[in-house]
Design an enzyme around this catalytic site. Structure first.
Site, PDB file in Angstrom:
ATOM      1  N   HIS A   1       0.362  -1.400  -0.180  1.00  0.00           N
ATOM      2  CA  HIS A   1      -0.345  -0.022  -0.470  1.00  0.00           C
ATOM      3  C   HIS A   1       0.778   0.858   0.127  1.00  0.00           C
ATOM      4  CE1 HIS A   1      -3.365  -2.095   0.828  1.00  0.00           C
ATOM      5  NE2 HIS A   1      -2.602  -2.807   1.076  1.00  0.00           N
TER       6      HIS A   1
ATOM      7  N   ARG B   1      -2.576  11.485   8.562  1.00  0.00           N
ATOM      8  CA  ARG B   1      -2.559  10.853   9.952  1.00  0.00           C
ATOM      9  C   ARG B   1      -1.494  11.550   9.652  1.00  0.00           C
ATOM     10  NH1 ARG B   1       0.779   7.504  10.201  1.00  0.00           N
ATOM     11  NH2 ARG B   1       0.588   6.546   7.612  1.00  0.00           N
TER      12      ARG B   1
ATOM     13  N   LYS C   1      -9.535  11.169  -2.841  1.00  0.00           N
ATOM     14  CA  LYS C   1     -10.433  10.542  -3.861  1.00  0.00           C
ATOM     15  C   LYS C   1     -11.879  10.512  -3.424  1.00  0.00           C
ATOM     16  CE  LYS C   1      -7.517   7.142  -6.115  1.00  0.00           C
ATOM     17  NZ  LYS C   1      -7.553   5.770  -6.986  1.00  0.00           N
TER      18      LYS C   1
ATOM     19  N   ASP D   1       3.175   9.681  -1.131  1.00  0.00           N
ATOM     20  CA  ASP D   1       2.499   8.900  -0.543  1.00  0.00           C
ATOM     21  C   ASP D   1       1.763   7.732  -1.157  1.00  0.00           C
ATOM     22  OD1 ASP D   1       0.151   8.248   0.911  1.00  0.00           O
ATOM     23  OD2 ASP D   1      -0.898  10.364   0.980  1.00  0.00           O
TER      24      ASP D   1
ATOM     25  N   ARG E   1       1.077   7.064  15.990  1.00  0.00           N
ATOM     26  CA  ARG E   1       2.517   6.832  16.571  1.00  0.00           C
ATOM     27  C   ARG E   1       3.205   8.045  17.206  1.00  0.00           C
ATOM     28  NH1 ARG E   1       4.444   5.328   9.734  1.00  0.00           N
ATOM     29  NH2 ARG E   1       2.316   3.698   9.562  1.00  0.00           N
TER      30      ARG E   1
HETATM   31  C1  GDG Z   1      -1.737   3.666   3.149  1.00  0.00           C
HETATM   32  C2  GDG Z   1      -0.841   4.452   1.954  1.00  0.00           C
HETATM   33  C3  GDG Z   1      -2.943   4.358   0.694  1.00  0.00           C
HETATM   34  C4  GDG Z   1      -8.900  10.132   7.525  1.00  0.00           C
HETATM   35  N1  GDG Z   1      -9.405  11.534   9.247  1.00  0.00           N
HETATM   36  C5  GDG Z   1     -10.038  10.152   9.132  1.00  0.00           C
HETATM   37  C6  GDG Z   1     -10.771   9.827   8.947  1.00  0.00           C
HETATM   38  N2  GDG Z   1      -9.392   8.750   8.200  1.00  0.00           N
HETATM   39  C7  GDG Z   1      -9.594   7.994   6.859  1.00  0.00           C
HETATM   40  C8  GDG Z   1      -9.700   8.521   5.363  1.00  0.00           C
HETATM   41  C9  GDG Z   1      -9.244   7.996   4.947  1.00  0.00           C
HETATM   42  C10 GDG Z   1      -8.127   7.370   5.745  1.00  0.00           C
HETATM   43  O1  GDG Z   1      -8.146   7.629   7.232  1.00  0.00           O
HETATM   44  C11 GDG Z   1      -6.451   7.941   4.895  1.00  0.00           C
HETATM   45  O2  GDG Z   1      -6.029   6.763   4.164  1.00  0.00           O
HETATM   46  P1  GDG Z   1      -5.031   7.184   2.503  1.00  0.00           P
HETATM   47  O3  GDG Z   1      -4.803   6.791   1.894  1.00  0.00           O
HETATM   48  O4  GDG Z   1      -3.952   9.016   2.903  1.00  0.00           O
HETATM   49  O5  GDG Z   1      -3.674   6.499   4.280  1.00  0.00           O
HETATM   50  P2  GDG Z   1      -3.120   5.677   5.208  1.00  0.00           P
HETATM   51  O6  GDG Z   1      -4.034   5.700   6.206  1.00  0.00           O
HETATM   52  O7  GDG Z   1      -1.463   6.317   5.452  1.00  0.00           O
HETATM   53  O8  GDG Z   1      -3.031   4.537   4.070  1.00  0.00           O
HETATM   54  C12 GDG Z   1      -1.437   5.619   1.790  1.00  0.00           C
HETATM   55  C13 GDG Z   1      -3.073   3.417   1.502  1.00  0.00           C
HETATM   56  O9  GDG Z   1      -3.102   2.941   2.499  1.00  0.00           O
HETATM   57  C14 GDG Z   1      -4.695   2.588   0.665  1.00  0.00           C
HETATM   58  O10 GDG Z   1      -3.691   1.595   0.344  1.00  0.00           O
HETATM   59  O11 GDG Z   1      -3.923   5.374  -0.030  1.00  0.00           O
HETATM   60  O12 GDG Z   1      -0.634   6.187   0.127  1.00  0.00           O
HETATM   61  O13 GDG Z   1       0.042   5.388   2.943  1.00  0.00           O
HETATM   62  O14 GDG Z   1      -9.533   6.779   4.460  1.00  0.00           O
HETATM   63  O15 GDG Z   1     -10.924   8.330   5.499  1.00  0.00           O
HETATM   64  N3  GDG Z   1     -12.098   7.975   9.294  1.00  0.00           N
HETATM   65  C15 GDG Z   1     -12.408   9.309   9.974  1.00  0.00           C
HETATM   66  N4  GDG Z   1     -12.371  10.219  10.474  1.00  0.00           N
HETATM   67  C16 GDG Z   1     -10.934  11.056   9.998  1.00  0.00           C
HETATM   68  O16 GDG Z   1     -10.970  11.717  11.182  1.00  0.00           O
HETATM   69  N5  GDG Z   1     -13.807   8.465  10.575  1.00  0.00           N
END
Ligand code: GDG
Length: 724
Positions: free
Chosen positions: A164, A272, A378, A371, A310
């Site tokens: 990921h 995050r 999205k 990232d 973390r």
């Molecule tokens: C890894 C890779 C890749 C955030 N704040 C809140 C909340 N979120 C949710 C978002 C989103 C998720 O967290 C964050 O997803 P990301 O993709 O931006 O980042 P990582 O978690 O680091 O994920 C990344 C991913 O894997 C998938 O393959 O895209 O590059 O680092 O879904 O909605 N959700 C809620 N409240 C919040 O305050 N409910």
């Protein structure tokens, strides 16, 4: 029936202590939703760490039972495991390395040992549940060793891996002391997926340079199977976000928030807490915007959500302090009684409030320094139900490859980011709509369910391809058949290629002389059969190596032959005109001068450009250049350019091993024919073989031969069986 097992470091739930008891909180993350269609059906299951330590065996047993109901199985980690494997090796070595933050990398052998140990724990937990034919889909960088650990115990299982986070350039990977083990670990899988083409390209290059396994069109040629590497950009549950944004609950929150902030333009950022997300850089850019555009004061504010993460790791603590300081400084510099430039939240929000923030904000500013994909951008686009809004997106996020209608920025270019925010603030509604509609179409089509489907279809495809190749495997039954046919034959003949077939490759071709085992083997065979060494090697080398042995030799792909019965020296099979060589040699020499390690070998009928000793990458690059150069020249001379194992050879097309083998067999009646070879030059031999011949290609490539065999070691075993 075969089942599917999903494996990730974290289970899609969180286990929490409350009043001496445990409770589970399901995760609504994108991955959990997307994979729901898989792990919740049939006997399928999700295996992972529940996110908390549990020491009491009774409580563990209770948790196992409860998770079983949810179609999950836990891997329990000790506090030490969490510290050294998760916080340590995963987050202080792999995470910074894979995100190009080499300054934060920690090289701690104890952490590495814990990483191996915990991957082993996962392996054991899976083996308790897995059957030999199951499909096991492993997720992410915490479990890089797991595919190979599983492969060793379940050689026929279908194992897939998806990463990921980004996969960085070889230059970064080579810094990790345990790079080889990590890459070999992943290569236990049948299918290896990344978000983007660049990630897969980096991975293939690292595998080739570090493990020596080469690849072609995304297929790695491992010893006994092919491994497919491909990119699968992950989508989101589009409908869930679109629906939530329209829901009464969210709309009420939107109204409420709007009342509180008044008539201002809102810029949303959600991450995050992580140095890869570029949060301080973004704050600096926002500060610059406010410095440059006084007219925006009181009219624009930033909603900044930072989700705690973390916080035990030192670099994250420092980052948190830096962000606190910057926000404090901006707000204290510009705030008025009715305007705060940055609304900063260091916490997470329930889904309906998150949706409200997406729905409410005029701009989403998503500017990670690196990232893998980034789902926030999205989700913002999917939540824009009225199709307005502007997405500013970092080129360094995997998502930028798909969302070309965002305003794409380099997050390190502060001026560029400031200009992008200004462009977004002043963008006409019609343009906003055109961009959002186009992005929504893409995201709706390639949602997370489609992602899962495409990935799983690909797994099946790879297995099919492997099956095609292994159906021709020289297995025990085939060996017995060959053995008995050989034993009962009266006049057998064996055509054996040399390099890669009877022996492995060496950096210096002259070092590959036959060892005593091989000499004994050939000697043994030649007492019963006509043994023909059929090689591309020059006649002098072959002559020297096999001096005094009762065998036939065909050298230089069929230019020369030496019969065992004749006392005479080498005979020229083909009358070769060598006048073309001078022109071609000049060109090759030019490429030798530009390529340290390359050299030219002159054979009677051909010129060979070797690049085995050249720095990998450079060798390929130069070979491609030389290839097209030579192809152009070849036409004028009626020559053929062929790519071999770390060589490029140019020769007359009418001379080949097949032609030589055919003329050698002429006038003889053989009742057993066996031909073994490992590359394209041997395909000519295979084609020339009579119908009843056994032809075997070493390695798992497509071939005219009727069988494949794993490596030269297996060839030797087979030959040894013939003389047993
Ligand atoms: C890894 C890779 C890749 C955030 N704040 C809140 C909340 N979120 C949710 C978002 C989103 C998720 O967290 C964050 O997803 P990301 O993709 O931006 O980042 P990582 O978690 O680091 O994920 C990344 C991913 O894997 C998938 O393959 O895209 O590059 O680092 O879904 O909605 N959700 C809620 N409240 C919040 O305050 N409910």
């Amino acid at each position: 029936m075969a089942k599917t097992i999903i494996v990730s470091n974290r289970l899609p739930i969180s286990l929490r202590h409350r009043n001496g008891r445990f409770e589970f909180k399901p995760s609504a993350g994108g991955l959990a939703t997307g994979l729901g269609s898989i792990y919740k059906t049939g006997d399928n299951i999700w295996i992972g760490w529940p996110g908390n330590t549990v020491d009491d065996p009774e409580q563990r047993a209770e948790i196992i039972l409860e998770l079983h109901e949810l179609k999950m199985a836990p891997v329990f980690l000790s506090r030490e495991d969490v510290e050294q494997f998760y916080e340590g090796f995963s987050n202080e070595t792999l995470w910074p390395a894979f995100h190009y933050f080499t300054q934060y990398m920690v090289y701690n052998p104890e952490h590495w040992e814990a990483y191996v140990r915990v991957n082993q724990k996962f392996c054991e937990a899976i083996l308790k549940k897995a059957d030999p034919d199951d499909t096991i889909w492993v997720h992410d960088y915490q479990l890089l060793l797991l595919p190979q650990m599983l492969r060793e115990v379940l050689p026929n299982a279908t194992i897939a891996f998806f990463q990921h986070i980004p996969f960085p350039s070889y230059e970064i990977i080579r810094m990790i002391p345990w790079r080889k083990e990590l890459l070999e670990g992943v290569c236990g899988a049948d299918l290896i997926g990344f978000h983007t083409y660049d990630d897969m390209r980096h991975f293939l290059s690292a595998v080739s340079r570090i493990t020596g396994l080469s690849s072609e069109s995304g297929y790695i040629q491992a010893e006994n199977r092919i491994i497919n590497v491909d990119s699968f950009p992950m989508g989101i549950d589009y409908d869930k976000f679109a629906k939530q944004a329209k829901s009464k609950k969210t709309q009420n929150i939107v109204r409420d928030f709007r009342n509180q902030v008044g008539d201002q333009k809102l810029i949303l950022t959600i991450d995050r807490l992580d140095y890869s997300k570029g949060i301080p850089q973004r704050l600096h850019a926002f500060n610059q915007l406010l410095l440059d555009h006084k007219e925006l004061h009181g009219k624009v504010s930033m909603i900044m959500i930072v989700v705690p993460s973390r916080d035990k790791v030192q670099s994250y603590k420092e980052l948190k302090e830096e962000i606190d300081l910057l926000v404090g400084r901006i707000n204290s510099d510009y705030s008025t009684l009715n305007w705060v430039p940055v609304h900063y939240f260091y916490r997470s929000f329930p889904f309906e409030e998150l949706s409200a923030f997406y729905n409410l904000s005029d701009i989403a500013l998503v500017t990670p320094l690196r990232d893998g994909m980034n789902l926030v951008c999205k989700e913002y686009v999917a939540s824009r139900t009225d199709q307005t809004g502007v997405l500013i997106l970092s080129e360094m996020a995997g998502a930028s490859k798909e969302l070309q209608d965002a305003i794409l920025v380099n997050p390190n270019d502060q001026r560029g980011v400031v200009d992008a925010i200004y462009q977004a603030l002043t963008m006409k509604l019609a343009e906003q709509k055109a961009r959002v509609v186009s992005m929504q179409e893409t995201l709706q089509k390639y949602d997370v369910f489609q992602w899962v489907k495409v990935f799983m279809d690909r797994v099946e495809h790879v297995k099919g391809k492997q099956a095609e190749l292994t159906s021709k495997d020289v297995d025990a039954k085939v060996i017995t058949e060959i053995q008995s046919k050989f034993k009962s034959s009266v006049s057998p003949v064996l055509f054996l290629d040399y390099d890669g077939t009877l022996t492995g490759f060496t950096a210096n071709p002259q070092d590959a002389s036959p060892d005593s085992e091989l000499r004994a083997l050939i000697k043994g065979l030649s007492t019963k059969a006509q043994v023909v060494i059929i090689s591309g090697r020059d006649k002098d080398t072959l002559g020297k190596w096999f001096k005094g042995m009762s065998i036939d030799m065909i050298a230089e792909h069929g230019v020369w032959v030496k019969h065992k019965e004749s006392k005479a020296e080498w005979e020229l099979y083909a009358d070769v005109d060598a006048s073309w060589k001078e022109d071609i040699r000049k060109v090759m020499e030019y490429y030798v001068l530009r390529t340290p390690g390359a050299f030219i070998e002159e054979k009677h009928h051909s010129l060979v450009w070797h690049y085995r000793k050249v720095e990998s990458g450079l060798g390929d690059l130069r070979m491609r250049e030389l290839f097209s150069h030579l192809k152009y020249m070849a036409r004028g001379h009626n020559l053929q350019v062929l790519e071999g194992n770390m060589v490029l050879e140019i020769k007359r097309p009418d001379i080949n091993k097949g032609r030589a083998a055919t003329s050698l067999m002429k006038g003889h009646e053989y009742d057993f024919v066996l031909a073994i070879g490992d590359d394209w030059t041997d395909e000519d031999t295979f084609k020339a073989m009579p119908k009843n011949a056994y032809s075997i290609r070493v390695g798992y490539a497509y071939t005219q031969a009727n069988y494949n065999i794993k490596s030269f070691r297996q060839v030797r075993n087979l030959l040894a069986k013939l003389i047993q």
